[in-house]
Structure formats: C-alpha cells, structure tokens
Design a protein around this motif. Structure first.
Motif, PDB file in Angstrom:
ATOM      1  N   VAL A 173       0.852  -1.199   0.000  1.00 17.03           N
ATOM      2  CA  VAL A 173       0.000   0.000   0.000  1.00 17.03           C
ATOM      3  C   VAL A 173       0.884   1.245   0.000  1.00 17.03           C
ATOM      4  N   ASN A 174       0.416   2.301  -0.649  1.00 16.61           N
ATOM      5  CA  ASN A 174       1.109   3.589  -0.657  1.00 16.61           C
ATOM      6  C   ASN A 174       0.532   4.477   0.439  1.00 16.61           C
ATOM      7  N   VAL A 175       1.386   5.022   1.299  1.00 18.34           N
ATOM      8  CA  VAL A 175       0.924   5.882   2.388  1.00 18.34           C
ATOM      9  C   VAL A 175       1.876   7.071   2.520  1.00 18.34           C
ATOM     10  N   VAL A 176       1.307   8.256   2.782  1.00 15.96           N
ATOM     11  CA  VAL A 176       2.141   9.462   2.845  1.00 15.96           C
ATOM     12  C   VAL A 176       3.084   9.427   4.049  1.00 15.96           C
ATOM     13  N   CYS A 177       4.281   9.957   3.832  1.00 19.01           N
ATOM     14  CA  CYS A 177       5.333   9.868   4.855  1.00 19.01           C
ATOM     15  C   CYS A 177       5.807  11.216   5.368  1.00 19.01           C
ATOM     16  N   ASP A 178       5.219  12.324   4.866  1.00 16.57           N
ATOM     17  CA  ASP A 178       5.709  13.643   5.276  1.00 16.57           C
ATOM     18  C   ASP A 178       4.684  14.446   6.069  1.00 16.57           C
ATOM     19  N   GLN A 179       3.597  13.799   6.508  1.00 22.51           N
ATOM     20  CA  GLN A 179       2.669  14.397   7.462  1.00 22.51           C
ATOM     21  C   GLN A 179       2.941  13.721   8.807  1.00 22.51           C
ATOM     22  N   ILE A 180       3.300  14.507   9.802  1.00 19.63           N
ATOM     23  CA  ILE A 180       3.727  13.960  11.093  1.00 19.63           C
ATOM     24  C   ILE A 180       2.754  14.373  12.198  1.00 19.63           C
ATOM     25  N   GLY A 181       2.328  13.393  12.992  1.00 18.89           N
ATOM     26  CA  GLY A 181       1.398  13.693  14.084  1.00 18.89           C
ATOM     27  C   GLY A 181       1.333  12.558  15.081  1.00 18.89           C
ATOM     28  N   SER A 182       0.260  12.532  15.853  1.00 18.30           N
ATOM     29  CA  SER A 182       0.085  11.510  16.893  1.00 18.30           C
ATOM     30  C   SER A 182      -1.261  10.814  16.742  1.00 18.30           C
ATOM     31  N   PRO A 183      -1.263   9.515  16.433  1.00 18.36           N
ATOM     32  CA  PRO A 183      -2.515   8.762  16.459  1.00 18.36           C
ATOM     33  C   PRO A 183      -3.098   8.798  17.874  1.00 18.36           C
ATOM     34  N   THR A 184      -4.419   8.868  17.975  1.00 11.83           N
ATOM     35  CA  THR A 184      -5.060   8.984  19.283  1.00 11.83           C
ATOM     36  C   THR A 184      -6.239   8.022  19.398  1.00 11.83           C
ATOM     37  N   TYR A 185      -6.167   7.155  20.387  1.00  9.29           N
ATOM     38  CA  TYR A 185      -7.169   6.115  20.628  1.00  9.29           C
ATOM     39  C   TYR A 185      -8.248   6.683  21.549  1.00  9.29           C
ATOM     40  N   THR A 186      -9.490   6.665  21.095  1.00  8.18           N
ATOM     41  CA  THR A 186     -10.577   7.234  21.897  1.00  8.18           C
ATOM     42  C   THR A 186     -10.741   6.524  23.239  1.00  8.18           C
ATOM     43  N   ALA A 187     -10.388   5.246  23.305  1.00  6.03           N
ATOM     44  CA  ALA A 187     -10.473   4.515  24.576  1.00  6.03           C
ATOM     45  C   ALA A 187      -9.469   5.046  25.594  1.00  6.03           C
ATOM     46  N   ASP A 188      -8.399   5.703  25.139  1.00 11.33           N
ATOM     47  CA  ASP A 188      -7.433   6.349  26.030  1.00 11.33           C
ATOM     48  C   ASP A 188      -7.831   7.797  26.307  1.00 11.33           C
ATOM     49  N   LEU A 189      -8.315   8.483  25.268  1.00  6.91           N
ATOM     50  CA  LEU A 189      -8.662   9.900  25.398  1.00  6.91           C
ATOM     51  C   LEU A 189      -9.906  10.116  26.256  1.00  6.91           C
ATOM     52  N   ALA A 190     -10.914   9.275  26.077  1.00  2.11           N
ATOM     53  CA  ALA A 190     -12.196   9.467  26.769  1.00  2.11           C
ATOM     54  C   ALA A 190     -12.070   9.507  28.294  1.00  2.11           C
ATOM     55  N   PRO A 191     -11.315   8.589  28.920  1.00  2.00           N
ATOM     56  CA  PRO A 191     -11.199   8.651  30.385  1.00  2.00           C
ATOM     57  C   PRO A 191     -10.565   9.964  30.870  1.00  2.00           C
ATOM     58  N   LEU A 192      -9.564  10.459  30.131  1.00  2.00           N
ATOM     59  CA  LEU A 192      -8.939  11.730  30.490  1.00  2.00           C
ATOM     60  C   LEU A 192      -9.967  12.854  30.452  1.00  2.00           C
ATOM     61  N   LEU A 193     -10.782  12.894  29.411  1.00  6.95           N
ATOM     62  CA  LEU A 193     -11.780  13.957  29.277  1.00  6.95           C
ATOM     63  C   LEU A 193     -12.830  13.875  30.378  1.00  6.95           C
ATOM     64  N   CYS A 194     -13.224  12.641  30.721  1.00  9.64           N
ATOM     65  CA  CYS A 194     -14.209  12.456  31.799  1.00  9.64           C
ATOM     66  C   CYS A 194     -13.627  12.887  33.145  1.00  9.64           C
ATOM     67  N   ASP A 195     -12.337  12.654  33.353  1.00  9.37           N
ATOM     68  CA  ASP A 195     -11.668  13.136  34.563  1.00  9.37           C
ATOM     69  C   ASP A 195     -11.629  14.665  34.573  1.00  9.37           C
ATOM     70  N   MET A 196     -11.284  15.227  33.421  1.00  7.91           N
ATOM     71  CA  MET A 196     -11.081  16.666  33.308  1.00  7.91           C
ATOM     72  C   MET A 196     -12.352  17.457  33.604  1.00  7.91           C
ATOM     73  N   VAL A 197     -13.488  16.998  33.076  1.00 11.57           N
ATOM     74  CA  VAL A 197     -14.734  17.770  33.261  1.00 11.57           C
ATOM     75  C   VAL A 197     -15.219  17.763  34.705  1.00 11.57           C
ATOM     76  N   MET A 198     -14.687  16.866  35.516  1.00 13.04           N
ATOM     77  CA  MET A 198     -15.070  16.848  36.929  1.00 13.04           C
ATOM     78  C   MET A 198     -14.300  17.909  37.728  1.00 13.04           C
ATOM     79  N   THR A 199     -13.348  18.566  37.073  1.00 12.21           N
ATOM     80  CA  THR A 199     -12.538  19.601  37.731  1.00 12.21           C
ATOM     81  C   THR A 199     -12.986  20.992  37.291  1.00 12.21           C
TER      82      THR A 199
END
Length: 281
Positions: A173-199
């Motif tokens: 498969v051909n995939v672009v190699c010059d866009q750089i970032g961070s993949p983000t898993y919603t199962a990891d992000l969601a708990p952080l957001l739920c913690d954050m809104v309680m503050t």
C-alpha cells in the motif's frame, strides 16, 4: 453531576458515554435524532429540559475533503452549532467541553504546537473548528477546549480499520510519509476527558497519545501488530493529492496537560497494539 454528550454516534462520543455510565455518572446521550444543533430553538428547548451541569460537545462535521465543497453546512455545524450550545450553557450556567483539532494550526515547521501558538488553518474544516473555539471563548468562562489528532476508536470508520482491510487485500500500500502527528485512541482519550470535566481546571489543552509518526509509520505499525506481511511504500503528500490540504506538522505539545496535573496518555504504539488485538478478536 449530570453530563450531556453530543455526537454519541461518533468514535469519541461513544466511548465517553460508556465511561460515564460505567462510573455511574448521570448522563444524556444525544445525536441528530434528539435535536439539531444548528437550530438554536431546538438546542435551547432540549438543553433546558435536561438541565445538564456539563456538556461534552463531540458532534461535528468531520469530512475534511467534503467540507471543501460544503462550506456552509460545515460552518453551520462546527461554528453555528457550537455557538448555539455555548449560548445555552451560558444561560443555564453549565460547563462546556469542546473537542477541537490540530487542523486549527497551519501545519508548518517541525516543533510541537503550544496551545497559544498562532493559528492558521489551511482547510475549511480547520477554519470552522477554529470558529467553534472562538465562539466558546467568547460566550463562556467555564470551558475546556481539547485539541486532538488522528483519532481512531471502536465505533466508526478510521485509518486502522482501513489498513486492516487493505492488508488482507493487497501485498503493498502507498501511504504518505511527510505528514507527522500523533494517532489517538478514543479509549485512552475518553477517560482523560471524563476526569477533566469533573474539575474546574478550565482552559485549552492538547491531548493525544504519546509520540509522533508519519501516516506511513502508522500503517507499518498496524501491519506489524496484525501480523500482516503487507509492505508500505512511503510516498510524499505531493503524490497523494486530496481536495483539502493537510497539515504536514500535526505535533501538539502536552505542556498544558502537565501544568494542570493531568496524566499523559499511553504511547501511540501501545494504543495500536490494543486496538488491533480487539479488532481481531
């Protein structure tokens, strides 16, 4: 505490609702069928009936390429809809969490963007998400703006699911190699957001899985974790034209998380490993 979550049909909203329910926090899940966020009266009636203490606003127009041809619709949802929700939050005294994106930045250079760095979106989608941020800041004091990137989750289509499908069908498969970032898993992000809104640690944050990679690196790791022999051809963005311009630099600094005392998310490689394992069960 009562939390209203918009966009529960999407990847992040789906996980947030599940976490809130598992934590026995009173929550209301909403999608298009409950009310149209672009209609202020509908939004006001629904929210005043439910009277949430907090709104986590995940609903958005996210088709980046289609947005280039559907400017008014994208603007109505991402700017107008967000403004409507912020207005009602202001009326009822509710906190608001708005999910934004790395696309608000121009995507130049190689340094990670800090939360207050100059904005400069290069797509319709990015400019409307920035417009949503502006509306939230203008109307509210009790807000959280969360910028994230390269999201993948169980509920919906995403890059990993596409690669797993292509990996079964192709040897390369051909995939672009010059866009750089961070993949983000919603199962990891969601708990952080739920913690954050309680503050009450209001403000703007960047939240992604740790580490950076290109889309091509991301694809190679997916195939490795899945045990597929599929080869990845690293190609420049210039060889993969799209309707909307993509930022080449999507690195986001987590300094804001650190300063507020929130824990960073696991590495993106760890996230891919767990997601692929779950998908292949």
């Amino acid at each position: 505490m009562k939390i209203l979550v918009t966009g529960v049909g999407g990847q992040l909203g789906y996980d947030i609702i599940n976490i809130l329910q598992n934590r026995n926090i009173k929550c209301v899940s909403t999608g298009r069928q409950e009310f149209d966020i672009t209609d202020f009266e509908q939004t006001q009636v629904f929210m005043k009936k439910e009277m949430p203490d907090t709104v986590i606003h995940c609903s958005a127009y996210t088709s980046v390429d289609k947005a280039e041809d559907n400017v008014e619709l994208c603007k109505a949802v991402n700017v107008g809809g967000t403004r409507n929700i912020a207005k009602v939050c202001n009326e009822i005294g509710a906190k608001m969490m708005y999910i934004s994106t790395d696309y608000v930045f121009p995507g130049t250079g190689e340094e990670a963007y800090e939360v207050d760095d100059p904005k400069g979106p290069i797509s319709v989608y990015g400019s409307t998400k920035l417009g949503g941020e502006t509306a939230v800041k203008e109307l509210l004091k009790k807000y959280f703006i969360i910028r994230t990137s390269w999201v993948f989750g169980k509920n919906g289509n995403n890059f990993i699911k596409t690669m797993l499908r292509l990996g079964k069908e192709r040897s390369e498969v051909n995939v672009v190699c010059d866009q750089i970032g961070s993949p983000t898993y919603t199962a990891d992000l969601a708990p952080l957001l739920c913690d954050m809104v309680m503050t009450e640690k209001y403000g703007t944050y960047h939240a992604t899985n740790e580490g950076y990679c290109s889309w091509a690196d991301f694809a190679a790791e997916i195939f490795r974790q899945a045990g597929y022999p599929t080869r990845v051809q690293f190609i420049p963005t210039s060889e993969y034209p799209t309707k909307a311009k993509r930022p080449l630099n999507s690195r986001l600094s987590k300094k804001s998380l650190d300063q507020a005392g929130f824990q960073r998310l696991p590495t993106w490689q760890s996230a891919v490993k767990r997601f692929v394992k779950e998908e292949n069960l």
